[in-house]
Design a protein around this motif. Structure first.
Motif, PDB file in Angstrom:
ATOM      1  N   TYR A   1       0.831  -1.211   0.000  1.00 34.98           N
ATOM      2  CA  TYR A   1       0.000   0.000   0.000  1.00 34.98           C
ATOM      3  C   TYR A   1       0.861   1.256   0.000  1.00 34.98           C
ATOM      4  CZ  TYR A   1      -2.591   3.896   1.946  1.00 34.98           C
ATOM      5  OH  TYR A   1      -3.101   5.156   2.168  1.00 34.98           O
ATOM      6  N   ARG A   2       1.829   1.316   0.892  1.00 36.58           N
ATOM      7  CA  ARG A   2       2.662   2.520   0.989  1.00 36.58           C
ATOM      8  C   ARG A   2       3.470   2.748  -0.287  1.00 36.58           C
ATOM      9  NH1 ARG A   2       3.027   0.363   6.184  1.00 36.58           N
ATOM     10  NH2 ARG A   2       4.989  -0.704   5.677  1.00 36.58           N
ATOM     11  N   HIS A   3       3.925   1.664  -0.885  1.00 38.53           N
ATOM     12  CA  HIS A   3       4.700   1.797  -2.118  1.00 38.53           C
ATOM     13  C   HIS A   3       3.878   2.459  -3.221  1.00 38.53           C
ATOM     14  CE1 HIS A   3       7.514   0.703  -5.328  1.00 38.53           C
ATOM     15  NE2 HIS A   3       6.467   0.258  -6.015  1.00 38.53           N
TER      16      HIS A   3
ATOM     17  N   ARG B   1       0.943   4.060  -2.828  1.00 37.63           N
ATOM     18  CA  ARG B   1       0.417   5.361  -2.399  1.00 37.63           C
ATOM     19  C   ARG B   1       1.451   6.459  -2.680  1.00 37.63           C
ATOM     20  NH1 ARG B   1       0.751   6.255   3.807  1.00 37.63           N
ATOM     21  NH2 ARG B   1       2.933   6.324   3.061  1.00 37.63           N
ATOM     22  N   ASP B   2       2.708   6.154  -2.390  1.00 36.26           N
ATOM     23  CA  ASP B   2       3.749   7.168  -2.547  1.00 36.26           C
ATOM     24  C   ASP B   2       4.211   7.322  -3.994  1.00 36.26           C
ATOM     25  OD1 ASP B   2       3.583   7.450   0.179  1.00 36.26           O
ATOM     26  OD2 ASP B   2       5.331   6.184   0.608  1.00 36.26           O
ATOM     27  N   ALA B   3       4.054   6.260  -4.789  1.00 39.64           N
ATOM     28  CA  ALA B   3       4.410   6.328  -6.219  1.00 39.64           C
ATOM     29  C   ALA B   3       3.252   5.731  -7.005  1.00 39.64           C
ATOM     30  CB  ALA B   3       5.706   5.562  -6.488  1.00 39.64           C
ATOM     31  N   PRO B   4       2.158   6.495  -7.182  1.00 41.15           N
ATOM     32  CA  PRO B   4       0.936   5.936  -7.762  1.00 41.15           C
ATOM     33  C   PRO B   4       1.144   5.389  -9.177  1.00 41.15           C
ATOM     34  CG  PRO B   4       0.509   8.065  -6.758  1.00 41.15           C
ATOM     35  CD  PRO B   4       1.995   7.908  -6.817  1.00 41.15           C
TER      36      PRO B   4
ATOM     37  N   SER C   1      -6.840   6.629  -1.809  1.00 38.96           N
ATOM     38  CA  SER C   1      -5.691   7.527  -1.949  1.00 38.96           C
ATOM     39  C   SER C   1      -5.544   8.064  -3.367  1.00 38.96           C
ATOM     40  CB  SER C   1      -4.408   6.809  -1.532  1.00 38.96           C
ATOM     41  OG  SER C   1      -4.054   5.820  -2.479  1.00 38.96           O
TER      42      SER C   1
END
Length: 379
Positions: free
Chosen positions: A77-79, A81-84, A107
């Protein structure tokens, strides 16, 4: 073009690889990240974690592995979210993927999901969560699309890859020769499932029915494919109680086993679709523990259990579930299939119609649906 993809088991890896290969024809510089297996890796997937870390089954194993699964899902998810990515595609594994898709979509990431959960059959309240999770649902079966349209969820029927893969007619003699089986004589395939609990409950039942069938036809023989060494050991232990049965055990190769047979007695599940596409007349049975059945029977909202019947919209093949699954009932249904040409012909005609409906060039059709979503909502 950059997309995220997540498959949690081998079947999803197969589907994902075919989809990626078709997409790459339109996007030669396609970048793919996420989680998948060796087939998706061949199509350029850069896997963040080994797929087998997600391949858990049953009720207790996911609970034991819950901290690790949550860590993996959080990292994915974080990956993204930070690099859509331009699009995230979850492939099957709904308990893992739909929650991830919901967070990503919230997001701002576009999401699609390949392989509909069985909301048409049970736990229909899940459709509300799915609506929050996906921008587009890709379904393998045509009957699945209705519940999504009714709930204003964009949906496409993309066909089933097995329908593309399996020819209209398979060579029975060739299958018998490949497996080292006798070229002549009536042969019944027994498939009591691939999970330990299924094999424990269904193998004694199937062998009791086989013993009674042998009394009706002493020339009848049987073949059982086993999904693993553990399942083979379970079956061999049960066979010791039936020394009179002429049974051949085969390590895996269930498709070839069904192709070699004149008819199939099998557990309700995905193998029924394969038997249908192989055009093998069948009888379907299933049993659960009394407690599990008491719970499941209150949740299920479908008239039929066997996929051929669901796809046909009628009782095309006999299905004997729970208390109906007795040796005597199995013998009656199997004997009708083995001895009555009209019964076999009716089933095969229905299987032919199902095969044609499901044969839609899965890879090209699913890729076209993904491309349409990408073009309609460019990042």
């Amino acid at each position: 073009m950059r997309i995220g993809v997540l498959a949690g088991e081998a079947s999803g890896d197969i589907l994902g690889a075919r989809l990626l290969a078709a997409l790459r024809q339109h996007y030669p510089q396609l970048t793919v990240e996420g989680i998948g297996g060796p087939l998706m890796a061949e199509q350029g997937l850069q896997s963040m974690f080994p797929m087998d870390r997600l391949s858990v089954m049953g009720f207790t194993e996911p609970l034991k592995r819950l901290p690790e699964l949550l860590r993996i899902r959080g990292a994915v998810y974080r990956h993204f979210r930070d690099a859509p990515p331009d699009l995230f595609i979850g492939i099957d594994s709904p308990d893992f993927n739909l929650r991830l898709e919901r967070k990503l979509r919230a997001s701002g990431v576009r999401t699609a999901h390949l392989v509909s959960p069985s909301v048409w059959a049970w736990r229909q309240g899940r459709i509300r969560g799915i609506k929050r999770s996906v921008d587009h649902m890709l379904c393998l079966f045509p009957f699945e699309t209705g519940i999504y349209r009714d709930n204003d969820i964009p949906v496409s029927f993309v066909g089933h890859p097995l329908a593309d893969e399996i020819p209209d007619r398979v060579n029975q003699a060739e299958a018998r020769e490949t497996l080292g089986l006798q070229p002549r004589g009536r042969l019944l395939a027994l498939l009591p499932g691939s999970r330990g609990g299924e094999v424990q409950l269904l193998t004694p039942l199937f062998l009791q029915a086989a013993s009674l069938l042998l009394q009706r036809d002493p020339a009848l023989s049987f073949v059982i494919p086993t999904a693993s060494n553990a399942r083979a050991a379970q079956v061999r232990a049960q066979l010791q109680l039936f020394p009179e049965l002429p049974v051949t055990l085969v390590d895996g190769r269930s498709r070839e086993v069904m192709a070699a047979a004149d008819a199939v007695l099998l557990a309700s599940g995905t193998a029924t679709l394969e038997a249908c596409l192989l055009k093998r007349p069948m009888v379907v049975a299933y049993r659960l523990s009394p407690l599990t059945w008491a719970l499941v029977s209150r949740l299920v909202r479908t008239e039929f259990a066997a996929l051929p019947n669901v796809l046909a919209g009628t009782r095309l093949v006999p299905e004997l579930i729970q208390d109906q699954a007795t040796p005597e009932n199995l013998v009656q249904s199997v004997w009708e299939v083995l001895s009555q040409a009209a019964v076999r012909e009716r089933q095969v005609a229905g299987f032919d119609a199902i095969h044609q409906r499901l044969r839609c060039d899965f890879a090209a059709t699913s890729a076209a649906a993904v491309r349409q979503l990408l073009q309609a909502h460019p990042r």
